[in-house]
Design an enzyme around this catalytic site. Structure first.
Site, PDB file in Angstrom:
ATOM      1  N   TYR A   1      -9.150   5.145 -12.742  1.00  0.00           N
ATOM      2  CA  TYR A   1      -9.049   5.894 -11.475  1.00  0.00           C
ATOM      3  C   TYR A   1      -8.842   7.388 -11.685  1.00  0.00           C
ATOM      4  O   TYR A   1      -8.615   8.109 -10.709  1.00  0.00           O
ATOM      5  CB  TYR A   1      -7.858   5.393 -10.649  1.00  0.00           C
ATOM      6  CG  TYR A   1      -7.686   3.905 -10.594  1.00  0.00           C
ATOM      7  CD1 TYR A   1      -8.585   3.102  -9.886  1.00  0.00           C
ATOM      8  CD2 TYR A   1      -6.617   3.278 -11.233  1.00  0.00           C
ATOM      9  CE1 TYR A   1      -8.423   1.732  -9.830  1.00  0.00           C
ATOM     10  CE2 TYR A   1      -6.453   1.915 -11.183  1.00  0.00           C
ATOM     11  CZ  TYR A   1      -7.365   1.145 -10.481  1.00  0.00           C
ATOM     12  OH  TYR A   1      -7.197  -0.216 -10.440  1.00  0.00           O
TER      13      TYR A   1
ATOM     14  N   GLU B   1       3.766  -6.713   1.902  1.00  0.00           N
ATOM     15  CA  GLU B   1       3.386  -7.093   0.535  1.00  0.00           C
ATOM     16  C   GLU B   1       3.449  -5.883  -0.400  1.00  0.00           C
ATOM     17  O   GLU B   1       2.458  -5.537  -1.043  1.00  0.00           O
ATOM     18  CB  GLU B   1       1.960  -7.661   0.546  1.00  0.00           C
ATOM     19  CG  GLU B   1       1.762  -8.837   1.487  1.00  0.00           C
ATOM     20  CD  GLU B   1       0.286  -9.218   1.691  1.00  0.00           C
ATOM     21  OE1 GLU B   1      -0.599  -8.520   1.143  1.00  0.00           O
ATOM     22  OE2 GLU B   1       0.033 -10.205   2.393  1.00  0.00           O
ATOM     23  N   PRO B   2       4.589  -5.221  -0.515  1.00  0.00           N
ATOM     24  CA  PRO B   2       4.644  -4.023  -1.364  1.00  0.00           C
ATOM     25  C   PRO B   2       4.619  -4.387  -2.842  1.00  0.00           C
ATOM     26  O   PRO B   2       5.232  -5.365  -3.264  1.00  0.00           O
ATOM     27  CB  PRO B   2       5.991  -3.398  -0.990  1.00  0.00           C
ATOM     28  CG  PRO B   2       6.837  -4.572  -0.623  1.00  0.00           C
ATOM     29  CD  PRO B   2       5.913  -5.552   0.047  1.00  0.00           C
ATOM     30  N   GLY B   3       3.912  -3.605  -3.625  1.00  0.00           N
ATOM     31  CA  GLY B   3       3.903  -3.788  -5.077  1.00  0.00           C
ATOM     32  C   GLY B   3       4.366  -2.513  -5.761  1.00  0.00           C
ATOM     33  O   GLY B   3       5.484  -2.406  -6.252  1.00  0.00           O
ATOM     34  N   ARG B   4       3.488  -1.498  -5.709  1.00  0.00           N
ATOM     35  CA  ARG B   4       3.720  -0.245  -6.432  1.00  0.00           C
ATOM     36  C   ARG B   4       5.071   0.386  -6.100  1.00  0.00           C
ATOM     37  O   ARG B   4       5.781   0.846  -6.985  1.00  0.00           O
ATOM     38  CB  ARG B   4       2.593   0.726  -6.064  1.00  0.00           C
ATOM     39  CG  ARG B   4       2.549   1.974  -6.893  1.00  0.00           C
ATOM     40  CD  ARG B   4       1.513   2.962  -6.342  1.00  0.00           C
ATOM     41  NE  ARG B   4       0.257   2.367  -6.002  1.00  0.00           N
ATOM     42  CZ  ARG B   4      -0.823   2.338  -6.782  1.00  0.00           C
ATOM     43  NH1 ARG B   4      -0.790   2.911  -7.969  1.00  0.00           N
ATOM     44  NH2 ARG B   4      -1.932   1.767  -6.377  1.00  0.00           N
TER      45      ARG B   4
ATOM     46  N   CYS C   1     -12.209   4.005 -29.077  1.00  0.00           N
ATOM     47  CA  CYS C   1     -13.477   4.732 -29.226  1.00  0.00           C
ATOM     48  C   CYS C   1     -14.178   4.913 -27.890  1.00  0.00           C
ATOM     49  O   CYS C   1     -15.293   4.412 -27.696  1.00  0.00           O
ATOM     50  CB  CYS C   1     -14.374   3.967 -30.185  1.00  0.00           C
ATOM     51  SG  CYS C   1     -13.448   3.345 -31.578  1.00  0.00           S
TER      52      CYS C   1
ATOM     53  N   ARG D   1      -5.048   2.837 -16.068  1.00  0.00           N
ATOM     54  CA  ARG D   1      -5.179   3.584 -14.805  1.00  0.00           C
ATOM     55  C   ARG D   1      -5.897   4.932 -14.958  1.00  0.00           C
ATOM     56  O   ARG D   1      -6.776   5.233 -14.152  1.00  0.00           O
ATOM     57  CB  ARG D   1      -3.813   3.776 -14.136  1.00  0.00           C
ATOM     58  CG  ARG D   1      -3.094   2.461 -13.799  1.00  0.00           C
ATOM     59  CD  ARG D   1      -1.944   2.654 -12.816  1.00  0.00           C
ATOM     60  NE  ARG D   1      -2.436   2.960 -11.500  1.00  0.00           N
ATOM     61  CZ  ARG D   1      -2.399   4.152 -10.945  1.00  0.00           C
ATOM     62  NH1 ARG D   1      -1.821   5.154 -11.579  1.00  0.00           N
ATOM     63  NH2 ARG D   1      -2.913   4.353  -9.756  1.00  0.00           N
TER      64      ARG D   1
ATOM     65  N   TYR E   1       0.884  -1.781 -12.142  1.00  0.00           N
ATOM     66  CA  TYR E   1      -0.498  -1.790 -12.632  1.00  0.00           C
ATOM     67  C   TYR E   1      -0.607  -1.169 -14.027  1.00  0.00           C
ATOM     68  O   TYR E   1      -1.597  -0.527 -14.361  1.00  0.00           O
ATOM     69  CB  TYR E   1      -1.431  -1.099 -11.619  1.00  0.00           C
ATOM     70  CG  TYR E   1      -1.271  -1.672 -10.223  1.00  0.00           C
ATOM     71  CD1 TYR E   1      -1.690  -2.968  -9.941  1.00  0.00           C
ATOM     72  CD2 TYR E   1      -0.641  -0.949  -9.204  1.00  0.00           C
ATOM     73  CE1 TYR E   1      -1.500  -3.519  -8.676  1.00  0.00           C
ATOM     74  CE2 TYR E   1      -0.455  -1.498  -7.941  1.00  0.00           C
ATOM     75  CZ  TYR E   1      -0.884  -2.778  -7.682  1.00  0.00           C
ATOM     76  OH  TYR E   1      -0.697  -3.324  -6.442  1.00  0.00           O
TER      77      TYR E   1
ATOM     78  N   GLY F   1       0.759  -1.247   0.000  1.00  0.00           N
ATOM     79  CA  GLY F   1       0.000   0.000   0.000  1.00  0.00           C
ATOM     80  C   GLY F   1       0.783   1.286   0.000  1.00  0.00           C
ATOM     81  O   GLY F   1       0.198   2.355  -0.218  1.00  0.00           O
TER      82      GLY F   1
END
Ligand code: LLP
Length: 422
Positions: free
Chosen positions: A324, A281-284, A350, A320, A379, A242
């Site tokens: 978002y 659990e880091p991702g970004r 389109c 993204r 992502y 997160g």
């Protein structure tokens, strides 16, 4: 010391490490995802260093960028993996990752996925409901095994992020409510197919403050202390991922991994005597700044209301912004030193949601020019689709002045393979 930016101008030409982006795009075409190995490794090491002194396991969240090449780089540094599907487990194993360092998250694991993860000998299942616990117990007993389990609790704290990526509020589908957790732990402790080892939470993604993390950890700490008085010893506390990154929008930057480490350490201090291992659990924060999406300008046009710059990448390559409303920096590959123009950078799909920037002041771009859409390592490619029958873009890993094509551009034959006429 701050790491050098992985994407930087050299003599007016944008490079990833030592490789010119124009040279890469000329060789491999656009759209194209480029990752910097140096940045990937640097981000992992910085996160690891931030937790020095705390017994910890970093389980990189595979969903953020699951290219085998990226996973293999992280596995070589000693990372574990946070997976959410049988497919991600397979990727981690194919990349040479250690299954004993895997945690399996997600609200909807199938029995087949549970069997595969048990057979692989993963470190822990992050169980999210009473029903899932019952099924996992049965699956493990049938396989003659005990499943190591951390129960994911929902600490009901507001991560103050986009509602679609906020997970730790009680109205979200994730985890078990705090007031039910203690009873469920007692149930779990009595199941022959289950070995309870941990508590787990993940409150959301792209967090820009430490306080939601420390609030959530405080609740986990209280729970672990209650469980100890119930005779249930917890050896691992998983605080999820997160931590946010700076997308360059000009907002206050998120805490650095070092600041995050200080806050986490303080919040976990009451458990030091219990000798628990911290799982993250880091991702970004590991892969986000390491990646960029390259695209070429196809056309410019001005309507009554707006100026549009139409590029050859689209929302199928990078979802993204459409999903978002996210902000990504956009840089021309050849020198930014020229007059700016306020423009919408859009793709060919389109849909009005097919945009990368809206009303953005950018150096005026010419037809055929190369642009780099930054901070898209996380992502980005993983969320790509074939919408509008657009083949998926290649992914390239740059290492110094060399590069490896991790995945070539998808061909039309590959895209249509498996389809049948009625
Ligand atoms: N652990 C769990 C259980 C998760 O659900 C996630 C992300 C992570 C770890 C990693 O979180 P990170 O460190 O990357 O923030 N597609 C969205 C983000 C979705 C995040 C889903 N879960 C985006 O593009 O912003």
């Amino acid at each position: 010391m701050a790491r050098p930016a992985p994407f930087a101008y050299r003599a007016d030409q944008l490079h990833c490490e030592g490789v010119s982006l124009e040279a890469l795009a000329t060789e491999l075409g656009t759209p194209l995802y480029v990752y910097s190995r140096g940045e990937l490794e640097g981000a992992y090491r910085a996160f690891d260093a931030a937790l020095t002194g705390l017994p910890h396991l970093i389980c990189y969240s595979v969903k953020a960028c699951s290219s085998l090449g990226v996973l293999s780089v992280l596995a070589k540094l000693g990372a574990g993996a946070d997976i959410v599907s049988g497919g991600e487990l397979l990727r981690w194993q194919r990349a040479g990752g250690d299954p004993a360092k895997v945690v399996f998250s997600g609200v909807g694991k199938t029995e087949d996925e549970m069997r595969a993860a048990l057979a692989a000998g993963i470190h822990a299942f992050n169980v999210e409901s009473a029903e899932e616990l019952t099924v996992l117990d049965a699956v493990a007993r049938a396989a003659g095994k005990r499943a190591r389990v951390a129960l994911r609790v929902n600490p009901d704290v507001d991560p103050e992020t986009h509602p679609y990526i906020s997970t730790g509020l009680k109205q979200n589908k994730f985890g078990v409510a705090m007031d039910e957790a203690r009873a469920l732990f007692r149930t779990a402790a009595g199941l022959a197919g289950i070995e309870v080892i941990g508590v787990d939470c993940h409150i959301g993604s792209q967090l820009t403050k430490t306080s939601p993390f420390t609030d959530a950890i405080a609740r986990l700490v209280a729970l672990v202390q209650q469980l100890a008085s119930d005779g249930i010893a917890i050896s691992h506390v998983d605080i999820g991922g997160g931590l946010g990154i700076d997308y360059g929008k000009g907002d206050a930057p998120p805490p650095s991994p070092a600041e995050y480490g200080v806050a986490v350490r303080a919040a976990l201090a009451p458990l030091t005597a219990l000798g628990v291992t911290l799982v993250c659990e880091p991702g970004r924060v590991i892969v986000g700044q390491a990646g960029a999406l390259l695209a070429r300008v196809l056309y410019r046009k001005r309507s009554e209301a707006k100026h549009f710059t139409i590029v050859d990448a689209a929302m199928n390559d990078l979802m993204r912004p459409a999903l978002y409303g996210s902000f990504h920096p956009i840089w021309p590959a050849h020198g930014a030193d020229r007059p700016t123009i306020v423009t919408d950078v859009v793709g060919p799909i389109c849909e009005t949601g097919d945009f990368f920037a809206r009303d953005r002041a950018l150096p005026e771009l010419a037809r055929g020019e190369l642009v780099c859409i930054g901070a898209t390592g996380a992502y980005g490619a993983v969320m790509a689709s074939n919408y509008n029958t657009r083949p998926r873009a290649p992914e390239v890993l740059v290492d110094g002045d060399k590069y490896t094509v991790l995945r070539p551009r998808e061909t039309y034959d590959q895209l249509l393979a498996g389809e049948r006429l009625p």
